[in-house]
Design an enzyme around this catalytic site. Structure first.
Site, PDB file in Angstrom:
ATOM      1  N   SER A 179     -47.172 -42.985 -24.169  1.00  9.06           N
ATOM      2  CA  SER A 179     -45.694 -42.462 -24.546  1.00  9.06           C
ATOM      3  C   SER A 179     -45.249 -43.291 -25.752  1.00  9.06           C
ATOM      4  O   SER A 179     -45.746 -44.438 -26.018  1.00  9.06           O
ATOM      5  CB  SER A 179     -44.797 -42.959 -23.325  1.00  9.06           C
ATOM      6  OG  SER A 179     -43.379 -42.888 -23.821  1.00  9.06           O
ATOM      7  N   TYR A 224     -42.059 -49.620 -17.710  1.00  7.04           N
ATOM      8  CA  TYR A 224     -42.798 -48.138 -18.160  1.00  7.04           C
ATOM      9  C   TYR A 224     -43.607 -48.428 -19.425  1.00  7.04           C
ATOM     10  O   TYR A 224     -44.589 -48.027 -19.724  1.00  7.04           O
ATOM     11  CB  TYR A 224     -41.666 -47.325 -18.224  1.00  7.04           C
ATOM     12  CG  TYR A 224     -41.960 -45.856 -18.879  1.00  7.04           C
ATOM     13  CD1 TYR A 224     -42.808 -44.960 -17.758  1.00  7.04           C
ATOM     14  CD2 TYR A 224     -41.754 -45.470 -19.771  1.00  7.04           C
ATOM     15  CE1 TYR A 224     -43.244 -43.603 -18.271  1.00  7.04           C
ATOM     16  CE2 TYR A 224     -42.214 -44.242 -20.190  1.00  7.04           C
ATOM     17  CZ  TYR A 224     -42.969 -43.130 -19.553  1.00  7.04           C
ATOM     18  OH  TYR A 224     -43.152 -42.120 -19.840  1.00  7.04           O
TER      19      TYR A 224
HETATM   20  P1  NAD Z   1     -42.712 -34.503 -14.619  1.00  6.55           P
HETATM   21  O1  NAD Z   1     -41.742 -35.450 -13.764  1.00  6.55           O
HETATM   22  O2  NAD Z   1     -42.137 -33.388 -14.856  1.00  6.55           O
HETATM   23  O3  NAD Z   1     -44.269 -34.308 -14.129  1.00  6.55           O
HETATM   24  C1  NAD Z   1     -44.915 -35.546 -13.876  1.00  6.55           C
HETATM   25  C2  NAD Z   1     -45.653 -35.015 -12.433  1.00  6.55           C
HETATM   26  O4  NAD Z   1     -46.358 -36.137 -11.814  1.00  6.55           O
HETATM   27  C3  NAD Z   1     -44.808 -34.399 -11.400  1.00  6.55           C
HETATM   28  O5  NAD Z   1     -45.319 -33.065 -10.873  1.00  6.55           O
HETATM   29  C4  NAD Z   1     -44.891 -35.370 -10.045  1.00  6.55           C
HETATM   30  O6  NAD Z   1     -45.095 -34.807  -8.672  1.00  6.55           O
HETATM   31  C5  NAD Z   1     -46.204 -35.883 -10.417  1.00  6.55           C
HETATM   32  N1  NAD Z   1     -46.674 -37.266  -9.904  1.00  6.55           N
HETATM   33  C6  NAD Z   1     -45.904 -38.381  -9.624  1.00  6.55           C
HETATM   34  N2  NAD Z   1     -46.530 -39.163  -8.997  1.00  6.55           N
HETATM   35  C7  NAD Z   1     -47.579 -38.753  -8.884  1.00  6.55           C
HETATM   36  C8  NAD Z   1     -48.791 -39.357  -8.196  1.00  6.55           C
HETATM   37  N3  NAD Z   1     -48.871 -40.699  -7.674  1.00  6.55           N
HETATM   38  N4  NAD Z   1     -50.020 -38.665  -8.082  1.00  6.55           N
HETATM   39  C9  NAD Z   1     -49.994 -37.246  -8.686  1.00  6.55           C
HETATM   40  N5  NAD Z   1     -48.945 -36.929  -9.058  1.00  6.55           N
HETATM   41  C10 NAD Z   1     -47.842 -37.484  -9.245  1.00  6.55           C
HETATM   42  O7  NAD Z   1     -42.766 -35.282 -16.115  1.00  6.55           O
HETATM   43  P2  NAD Z   1     -43.449 -34.780 -17.556  1.00  6.55           P
HETATM   44  O8  NAD Z   1     -42.264 -35.184 -18.392  1.00  6.55           O
HETATM   45  O9  NAD Z   1     -44.178 -33.703 -17.516  1.00  6.55           O
HETATM   46  O10 NAD Z   1     -44.318 -36.430 -17.578  1.00  6.55           O
HETATM   47  C11 NAD Z   1     -45.743 -35.937 -17.712  1.00  6.55           C
HETATM   48  C12 NAD Z   1     -46.339 -37.244 -18.350  1.00  6.55           C
HETATM   49  O11 NAD Z   1     -45.838 -37.333 -19.723  1.00  6.55           O
HETATM   50  C13 NAD Z   1     -46.042 -38.605 -17.663  1.00  6.55           C
HETATM   51  O12 NAD Z   1     -47.232 -39.385 -17.650  1.00  6.55           O
HETATM   52  C14 NAD Z   1     -44.901 -39.131 -18.597  1.00  6.55           C
HETATM   53  O13 NAD Z   1     -44.729 -40.634 -18.347  1.00  6.55           O
HETATM   54  C15 NAD Z   1     -45.366 -38.595 -19.843  1.00  6.55           C
HETATM   55  N6  NAD Z   1     -44.292 -38.597 -20.979  1.00  6.55           N
HETATM   56  C16 NAD Z   1     -43.477 -37.622 -20.810  1.00  6.55           C
HETATM   57  C17 NAD Z   1     -42.254 -37.845 -21.713  1.00  6.55           C
HETATM   58  C18 NAD Z   1     -41.117 -37.136 -21.711  1.00  6.55           C
HETATM   59  O14 NAD Z   1     -40.153 -37.127 -22.409  1.00  6.55           O
HETATM   60  N7  NAD Z   1     -41.135 -36.065 -20.784  1.00  6.55           N
HETATM   61  C19 NAD Z   1     -42.509 -38.610 -22.710  1.00  6.55           C
HETATM   62  C20 NAD Z   1     -43.400 -39.534 -23.024  1.00  6.55           C
HETATM   63  C21 NAD Z   1     -44.538 -39.331 -21.893  1.00  6.55           C
END
Ligand code: NAD
Length: 249
Positions: A140, A155
């Site tokens: 991130s 985080y």
């Molecule tokens: P999201 O909440 O839509 O998806 C995350 C998924 O991870 C969910 O389906 C959840 O059920 C699953 N999950 C949670 N704990 C878990 C576990 N222990 N085992 C397996 N699955 C698990 O979020 P997103 O925004 O799509 O995030 C995806 C990735 O991108 C994450 O790593 C997040 O930190 C990263 N990210 C997101 C953003 C943003 O702005 N959305 C920015 C930077 C990084």
């Protein structure tokens, strides 16, 4: 078709508006057999069936080493190979430094960082046998600038750890022709922010983004496509920013 006949595992890929799910759709369009891993088996299966017949949905909590090994076994039984792993599962918590309790630290570090280690350990033996593989780790912008907008310091620490782990894996696994790269998304519109993104906050955030929009899950999915495919055959240990210019360095 950039991923014809490739078997691609994506953790945390059941969430409807999530980055993992968007990546699964893009990969399926490019000919991959996609494996959706997430906490809930029913949701994972549903997400896979939406993509077509040849895809697989499995329950896998990435903080549980046994569950990661079992998922990798099931994939090998069905497909006989593993070409790509996207370590995408992640959670965040918008809390301040002094408010981080041991259980907050454990939860955030376990899913984001330990999960990346465990799931990668589950697929590397097969990738070594094949002498090829591409592993992509979801970090991130929060790791790079010390806090994004929603994630707390734990985080940032977890996602910083992901970058270090990914680079060290790239160094160690390169001789086996396994590439490891990371992506650092900025603010992407998914459900991870819950209902915290008010209109005022959104307008404030946009002032700091040269491309003047929040990211879409597909923006990150397309970066995953590049890193998963042979288009990036000579790229390993890299970090790709997908942040609209929020951080230029
Ligand atoms: P999201 O909440 O839509 O998806 C995350 C998924 O991870 C969910 O389906 C959840 O059920 C699953 N999950 C949670 N704990 C878990 C576990 N222990 N085992 C397996 N699955 C698990 O979020 P997103 O925004 O799509 O995030 C995806 C990735 O991108 C994450 O790593 C997040 O930190 C990263 N990210 C997101 C953003 C943003 O702005 N959305 C920015 C930077 C990084």
């Amino acid at each position: 078709m950039l991923l014809a006949d490739k078997v691609c595992l994506i953790t945390g890929a059941a969430s409807q508006r999530g980055i993992g799910r968007a990546t699964a759709r893009v990969f399926a369009k490019h000919g991959a057999s996609t494996v959706i891993l997430d906490l809930d088996e029913t949701q994972a299966r549903l997400a896979a069936s939406e993509l077509g017949d040849k895809h697989l949905g499995l329950a896998c909590n990435v903080t549980d080493k046994r569950a990661c090994l079992d998922a990798a076994d099931r994939v090998l039984q069905k497909f006989g190979r593993v070409d790509v792993l996207i370590n995408n599962a992640g959670i965040t918590q918008p809390i301040k430094f002094m408010d981080i309790k041991p259980e907050n630290y454990d939860a955030v570090l376990d899913v984001n960082l330990r999960g990346t280690l465990y799931m990668s350990q589950a697929v590397v033996p097969q990738m070594r046998k094949q002498r090829s593989g591409s592993i992509i780790c979801m970090s991130s912008v929060s790791a790079q600038r010390g806090g994004g907008i929603f994630g707390g310091p734990h985080y940032s620490a977890a996602k910083g750890g992901v970058l270090g782990l990914g680079k060290a894996m790239a160094r160690e696994l390169g001789p086996d022709n396994i590439r490891v790269n990371s992506i650092t998304p900025g603010l992407i519109q998914t459900d991870i922010t819950g209902d915290k993104l008010t209109d005022d906050l959104r307008a404030e955030i946009l002032k700091g983004i040269p491309l003047n929009r929040l990211g879409a899950a597909d923006d990150v999915a397309n970066a995953c496509l590049f890193l998963a495919s042979d288009l990036s055959a000579y790229t390993t240990g890299a970090v790709i920013d997908v942040n609209g210019g929020m951080l230029i360095h």
